[in-house]
Structures are given as structure tokens and as C-alpha cells.
Scaffold this motif. Structure first.
Motif, PDB file in Angstrom:
ATOM      1  N   ALA A 211       0.842  -1.197   0.000  1.00 20.61           N
ATOM      2  CA  ALA A 211       0.000   0.000   0.000  1.00 20.61           C
ATOM      3  C   ALA A 211       0.878   1.247   0.000  1.00 20.61           C
ATOM      4  CB  ALA A 211      -0.912  -0.015   1.228  1.00 20.61           C
ATOM      5  N   ASN A 212       0.371   2.298  -0.617  1.00 19.64           N
ATOM      6  CA  ASN A 212       1.033   3.612  -0.656  1.00 19.64           C
ATOM      7  C   ASN A 212       2.295   3.644  -1.512  1.00 19.64           C
ATOM      8  OD1 ASN A 212      -0.916   4.733   1.131  1.00 19.64           O
ATOM      9  ND2 ASN A 212       0.192   3.843   2.865  1.00 19.64           N
ATOM     10  N   TRP A 213       2.500   2.631  -2.330  1.00 19.70           N
ATOM     11  CA  TRP A 213       3.601   2.633  -3.294  1.00 19.70           C
ATOM     12  C   TRP A 213       3.015   2.593  -4.702  1.00 19.70           C
ATOM     13  CZ3 TRP A 213       9.035   2.507  -3.052  1.00 19.70           C
ATOM     14  CH2 TRP A 213       9.603   2.385  -1.794  1.00 19.70           C
ATOM     15  N   LEU A 214       3.689   3.242  -5.646  1.00 14.27           N
ATOM     16  CA  LEU A 214       3.411   3.024  -7.070  1.00 14.27           C
ATOM     17  C   LEU A 214       4.371   1.963  -7.589  1.00 14.27           C
ATOM     18  CD1 LEU A 214       2.766   6.615  -8.462  1.00 14.27           C
ATOM     19  CD2 LEU A 214       1.101   4.864  -7.840  1.00 14.27           C
ATOM     20  N   GLY A 215       3.923   1.213  -8.599  1.00  8.57           N
ATOM     21  CA  GLY A 215       4.627   0.019  -9.021  1.00  8.57           C
ATOM     22  C   GLY A 215       6.066   0.237  -9.435  1.00  8.57           C
ATOM     23  N   LYS A 216       6.313   1.198 -10.316  1.00  9.73           N
ATOM     24  CA  LYS A 216       7.682   1.403 -10.796  1.00  9.73           C
ATOM     25  C   LYS A 216       8.596   1.844  -9.655  1.00  9.73           C
ATOM     26  CE  LYS A 216      10.550   3.965 -14.077  1.00  9.73           C
ATOM     27  NZ  LYS A 216      10.608   4.980 -15.152  1.00  9.73           N
ATOM     28  N   ASN A 217       8.093   2.713  -8.793  1.00 10.47           N
ATOM     29  CA  ASN A 217       8.914   3.198  -7.689  1.00 10.47           C
ATOM     30  C   ASN A 217       9.330   2.051  -6.772  1.00 10.47           C
ATOM     31  OD1 ASN A 217       8.196   5.582  -8.886  1.00 10.47           O
ATOM     32  ND2 ASN A 217       6.902   6.296  -7.217  1.00 10.47           N
ATOM     33  N   PHE A 218       8.396   1.138  -6.505  1.00 11.94           N
ATOM     34  CA  PHE A 218       8.707   0.001  -5.634  1.00 11.94           C
ATOM     35  C   PHE A 218       9.689  -0.952  -6.309  1.00 11.94           C
ATOM     36  CE2 PHE A 218       7.380  -4.154  -3.599  1.00 11.94           C
ATOM     37  CZ  PHE A 218       8.042  -3.907  -2.404  1.00 11.94           C
ATOM     38  N   ALA A 219       9.502  -1.170  -7.613  1.00  9.37           N
ATOM     39  CA  ALA A 219      10.430  -2.039  -8.348  1.00  9.37           C
ATOM     40  C   ALA A 219      11.844  -1.461  -8.323  1.00  9.37           C
ATOM     41  CB  ALA A 219       9.950  -2.227  -9.775  1.00  9.37           C
ATOM     42  N   CYS A 220      11.973  -0.150  -8.538  1.00  5.63           N
ATOM     43  CA  CYS A 220      13.297   0.486  -8.506  1.00  5.63           C
ATOM     44  C   CYS A 220      13.913   0.401  -7.116  1.00  5.63           C
ATOM     45  CB  CYS A 220      13.186   1.939  -8.956  1.00  5.63           C
ATOM     46  SG  CYS A 220      12.809   2.161 -10.712  1.00  5.63           S
ATOM     47  N   HIS A 221      13.099   0.566  -6.100  1.00 10.59           N
ATOM     48  CA  HIS A 221      13.582   0.466  -4.712  1.00 10.59           C
ATOM     49  C   HIS A 221      14.139  -0.936  -4.442  1.00 10.59           C
ATOM     50  CE1 HIS A 221      13.749   1.074  -0.389  1.00 10.59           C
ATOM     51  NE2 HIS A 221      12.978   0.014  -0.205  1.00 10.59           N
ATOM     52  N   GLN A 222      13.436  -1.961  -4.893  1.00 14.43           N
ATOM     53  CA  GLN A 222      13.910  -3.336  -4.706  1.00 14.43           C
ATOM     54  C   GLN A 222      15.199  -3.589  -5.482  1.00 14.43           C
ATOM     55  OE1 GLN A 222      10.558  -6.463  -4.744  1.00 14.43           O
ATOM     56  NE2 GLN A 222       9.606  -4.667  -5.703  1.00 14.43           N
ATOM     57  N   LEU A 223      15.251  -3.074  -6.712  1.00 17.25           N
ATOM     58  CA  LEU A 223      16.437  -3.264  -7.541  1.00 17.25           C
ATOM     59  C   LEU A 223      17.678  -2.657  -6.869  1.00 17.25           C
ATOM     60  CD1 LEU A 223      14.859  -2.516 -11.028  1.00 17.25           C
ATOM     61  CD2 LEU A 223      16.059  -4.632 -10.433  1.00 17.25           C
ATOM     62  N   ALA A 224      17.521  -1.453  -6.343  1.00 21.47           N
ATOM     63  CA  ALA A 224      18.659  -0.774  -5.721  1.00 21.47           C
ATOM     64  C   ALA A 224      19.185  -1.569  -4.526  1.00 21.47           C
ATOM     65  CB  ALA A 224      18.257   0.634  -5.290  1.00 21.47           C
ATOM     66  N   ALA A 225      18.280  -2.227  -3.806  1.00 19.75           N
ATOM     67  CA  ALA A 225      18.694  -3.008  -2.639  1.00 19.75           C
ATOM     68  C   ALA A 225      19.541  -4.213  -3.027  1.00 19.75           C
ATOM     69  CB  ALA A 225      17.462  -3.458  -1.855  1.00 19.75           C
ATOM     70  N   MET A 226      19.406  -4.689  -4.270  1.00 19.59           N
ATOM     71  CA  MET A 226      20.154  -5.852  -4.741  1.00 19.59           C
ATOM     72  C   MET A 226      21.454  -5.479  -5.447  1.00 19.59           C
ATOM     73  SD  MET A 226      16.969  -7.901  -6.436  1.00 19.59           S
ATOM     74  CE  MET A 226      15.459  -8.213  -5.521  1.00 19.59           C
ATOM     75  N   ALA A 227      21.554  -4.236  -5.881  1.00 20.21           N
ATOM     76  CA  ALA A 227      22.663  -3.822  -6.740  1.00 20.21           C
ATOM     77  C   ALA A 227      23.959  -3.674  -5.955  1.00 20.21           C
ATOM     78  CB  ALA A 227      22.316  -2.508  -7.425  1.00 20.21           C
ATOM     79  N   THR A 228      25.077  -3.930  -6.617  1.00 13.21           N
ATOM     80  CA  THR A 228      26.393  -3.890  -5.965  1.00 13.21           C
ATOM     81  C   THR A 228      27.367  -2.920  -6.627  1.00 13.21           C
ATOM     82  OG1 THR A 228      27.208  -5.743  -7.319  1.00 13.21           O
ATOM     83  CG2 THR A 228      26.149  -6.297  -5.223  1.00 13.21           C
ATOM     84  N   GLY A 229      26.923  -2.173  -7.638  1.00 12.15           N
ATOM     85  CA  GLY A 229      27.835  -1.319  -8.385  1.00 12.15           C
ATOM     86  C   GLY A 229      28.161  -0.010  -7.690  1.00 12.15           C
ATOM     87  N   LYS A 230      29.157   0.677  -8.229  1.00 11.28           N
ATOM     88  CA  LYS A 230      29.500   2.021  -7.767  1.00 11.28           C
ATOM     89  C   LYS A 230      28.483   3.029  -8.271  1.00 11.28           C
ATOM     90  CE  LYS A 230      33.133   5.571  -7.958  1.00 11.28           C
ATOM     91  NZ  LYS A 230      34.488   5.926  -8.455  1.00 11.28           N
ATOM     92  N   TYR A 231      27.859   2.688  -9.410  1.00 13.36           N
ATOM     93  CA  TYR A 231      26.823   3.533  -9.997  1.00 13.36           C
ATOM     94  C   TYR A 231      25.583   2.693 -10.276  1.00 13.36           C
ATOM     95  CZ  TYR A 231      30.732   6.745 -10.863  1.00 13.36           C
ATOM     96  OH  TYR A 231      31.819   7.563 -10.721  1.00 13.36           O
TER      97      TYR A 231
END
Length: 365
Positions: free
Chosen positions: A105-125
Motif C-alpha cells: 500500500a502507498n507505493w506506485l509500481g515502478k517506484n517500488f520495483a526500482c527500490h527493490q532493484l537498488a537493494a540488490m545492486a552492488t555497483g558504484k553507480y
């Protein structure tokens, strides 16, 4: 001459001045020949993208860059997005796909997907791109070069738009027209004022350390135009940010027909005006209704100046955005008509709270 006519002409001159500034300052992402080696996480939210995403993945694989990871987030797709990408990943070691969690609740789909992706990412950028894009060789190196040169926390790029059908050509150019006619793009970086902010969610390049500290997508979790809201936050936090034109380094075919264009642009047009119906209506009054009144009066002395400014503006904006100058000049009256139509649909969706995108309701606040 009435006060209204004066106002229309003054606003037209101001917009023309902004366009000239953008044309002279040429706010394009510079292409570089230097090669960098920092790890880049290329992050792709994908919902029902089976028709587009494999072309994007091939374009990433063909980049002149080697130290990267690609993570695709299958955001509850109802088509074969996961299967196609999974097959691609099985033979390309740098690529992976994960299934997204159910939308809270209170999330839009793309924003939540990007948030999850960032939590998995390991790059400098972190490079966030949409599934309907293609990357040209040199993009990643050019992004890193600009990021390091400006000590940026965020670099956003307005992609070159691919348009094939008449419906696309009548609507998609409006995005660059509004942007380059209203905002001196170079001032996004120069000015600390968050009001001078523009960004494109189609290409958002973050310094990962800053992102992990601030969790930008979480802060705008229910915002429709999350890209603009994020760059405002970046500037408010006293980080450096910049928005540039793609310069042919990344392309996007946003929509494939008139129906998709109307649905897509009406989804967030009003949000781009701060969800203020009166500001949008006032803008339409000056930009569309005003010139129609001038034409209806058919006074040559009144028409010569605005027609000249409109023609020159469209020529400069089309050149900057990599679009066909002649086509935009010919279609300009119809493009303005569809701008009016899209605005009315956007206002209706906002008032009735009936906005949806890819099968999900859009909750505006």
C-alpha cells in the motif's frame, strides 16, 4: 490590443528566449572516448514488456563496457516477460532476473520495483532504464565521465524518441516541446533552486553511495512523476544533479500507437504541473487558445511575430531532440490539438481518480 493579447505575446517571447538559450547552450550529454572500469549496476523494472525488453538486453550486451551487472525486476508481469528474460540470462552471465514482491500500500509500481532493484545492486553507480529503450555504444562511459566531472549524485538523460506511427508523431514530440520551451536545461545543474528541476525516469544515473544513504525512490514512493520529485530532493539535500539530452546515446519508443500515447501522457501530464488544474489551464490558455484567437483575428501585423517565433522554436527544439524538423513543423497545429486533448483527459482522470497504468490504479496525492 487587449491585455490578453499582450500577455500571449509576452509569454511567447519568454518561451522563445528559453528555447534560444537551450539551443545556444546545447545541453546534450557529451560523447567521450575515454573508457572507465567502475562497476555499474544496470537496473530495469519490467512489467508486461515481452515485446520490448530483449532488444534492450542485446543493446546492453553490445555496449563498449565490461564491468557491469544487469538486474531485471519482473514486476508481477502477466505476459512472458520473465520467461524470455530468464532464457537470455541463462546464457549471459552478467544478466539476472528476479521476481518482484507484491506491491505494498502507498507505493506506485515502478517506484517500488526500482527500490527493490537498488537493494540488490552492488555497483558504484546505478543506471535505471526502462524496458522499452536501447542503449548505444558509449553511453555508460559518457555517463560516468559526466558524473565524475560534475561530482554529481544524479545525472538524468532525456532519451531520443523513436516514432513510427502517425499517432506517435502527433503526441510524443510534445514532451521535448514543453521541456525545452519552458526550462533552461543548463540551469538544472547551475541553480540550487529545487524549482528549477527536470528529469526523465527513462534514464536515471545515480552515485550508488548517495542512493544507499538517501533511498531516493522510497522517499517518493507514491509520486507519479517520481523522476522530477527525486531530482528536487537531490537538490534540496545540497547534492549536485544535472539533466541533459541524450545526444543519440540512448533511444526509447515510448508508445506504439495513438491509444497508448493518450493513455501514457495523460497519466502524468497534470502531475508534471504539480497536480494544479488551474496552472495547466492557464498554460493552455496562453499557449494554445491565445494563438488561435490571434489567427481568428487575422491581423497580419499580429500574426507575423508569433508565427515566426513558433516556427523558429519548433525548428530549434526538433534539432536539439533529434526529431524531424519538417514533420514537426507540418504537424504543429495537430500536436497542439492533441496536447489539449491529453490535458483534458489528464484533468478528468485526476478529478475522478480513475487513472490506471498497466492494470494498476494510480493514486495521486
Amino acid at each position: 490590443m487587449s491585455f490578453f493579447i499582450y500577455a500571449v505575446l509576452i509569454f511567447l517571447v519568454i518561451r522563445f528566449s528559453v528555447t534560444v538559450f537551450n539551443f545556444i547552450s546545447n545541453p546534450k550529454l557529451p560523447k567521450v572516448i575515454r573508457h572507465y572500469h567502475d562497476k555499474v549496476s544496470i537496473l530495469i523494472p519490467a512489467r508486461n514488456e515481452e515485446d520490448n525488453i530483449i532488444e534492450l538486453l542485446h543493446s546492453i550486451k553490445n555496449q563498449d563496457y565490461t564491468n557491469y551487472e544487469v538486474i531485471v525486476m519482473d514486476d508481477q508481469s502477466e505476459d512472458n516477460t520473465f520467461g524470455l528474460v530468464n532464457d537470455f540470462c541463462s546464457v549471459n552471465a552478467n544478466f539476472s532476473i528476479v521476481k518482484g514482491e507484491p506491491l505494498p500500500a502507498n507505493w506506485l509500481g515502478k517506484n517500488f520495483a526500482c527500490h527493490q532493484l537498488a537493494a540488490m545492486a552492488t555497483g558504484k553507480y546505478f543506471l535505471f532504464v526502462d524496458a522499452d529503450e536501447t542503449l548505444s555504444r558509449g553511453l555508460v562511459n559518457s555517463l560516468i565521465s559526466r558524473m565524475e566531472m560534475g561530482k554529481l549524485a544524479l545525472l538524468s538523460v532525456f532519451t531520443n524518441q523513436v516514432m513510427k506511427t502517425l499517432g506517435e508523431k502527433l503526441t510524443v514530440p510534445l514532451m521535448h516541446f514543453i521541456l525545452l520551451n519552458l526550462l533552461p536545461l543548463r540551469l538544472v545543474k547551475v541553480s540550487r533552486n529545487p524549482a528549477l528541476a527536470a528529469a526523465s525516469g527513462q534514464c536515471m544515473f545515480f552515485n550508488a553511495d548517495d542512493y544507499r544513504q538517501k533511498l531516493w525512490h522510497q522517499q517518493v514512493k507514491n509520486q507519479v512523476v517520481e523522476d522530477v520529485e527525486i531530482i528536487k530532493l537531490v537538490k534540496q539535500e545540497k547534492f549536485n544533479a544535472e539533466a541533459l539530452l541524450a545526444n543519440g546515446l540512448i533511444h526509447c519508443r515510448m508508445y506504439k500507437n495513438m491509444h497508448e500515447s493518450l493513455a501514457g501522457f495523460s497519466k502524468n501530464l497534470l502531475a508534471g504541473f504539480g497536480n494544479n488544474v488551474f496552472i495547466l489551464l492557464f498554460y493552455l490558455l496562453l499557449v494554445i487558445i491565445g494563438p488561435i484567437i490571434l489567427i481568428a483575428n487575422f491581423n497580419i501585423s499580429l500574426l507575423l511575430l508569433p508565427l515566426t517565433l513558433i516556427i523558429l522554436s519548433r525548428m530549434m527544439i526538433s534539432y536539439l531532440s533529434g526529431q524531424n524538423v519538417l514533420v514537426n513543423l507540418i504537424l504543429h497545429p495537430l500536436q497542439m490539438l492533441f496536447f489539449l486533448i491529453i490535458s483534458m483527459i489528464s484533468i478528468k482522470k485526476y478529478i475522478s481518480k480513475t487513472g490506471t497504468w498497466k492494470g494498476r490504479p494510480i493514486r495521486t496525492i
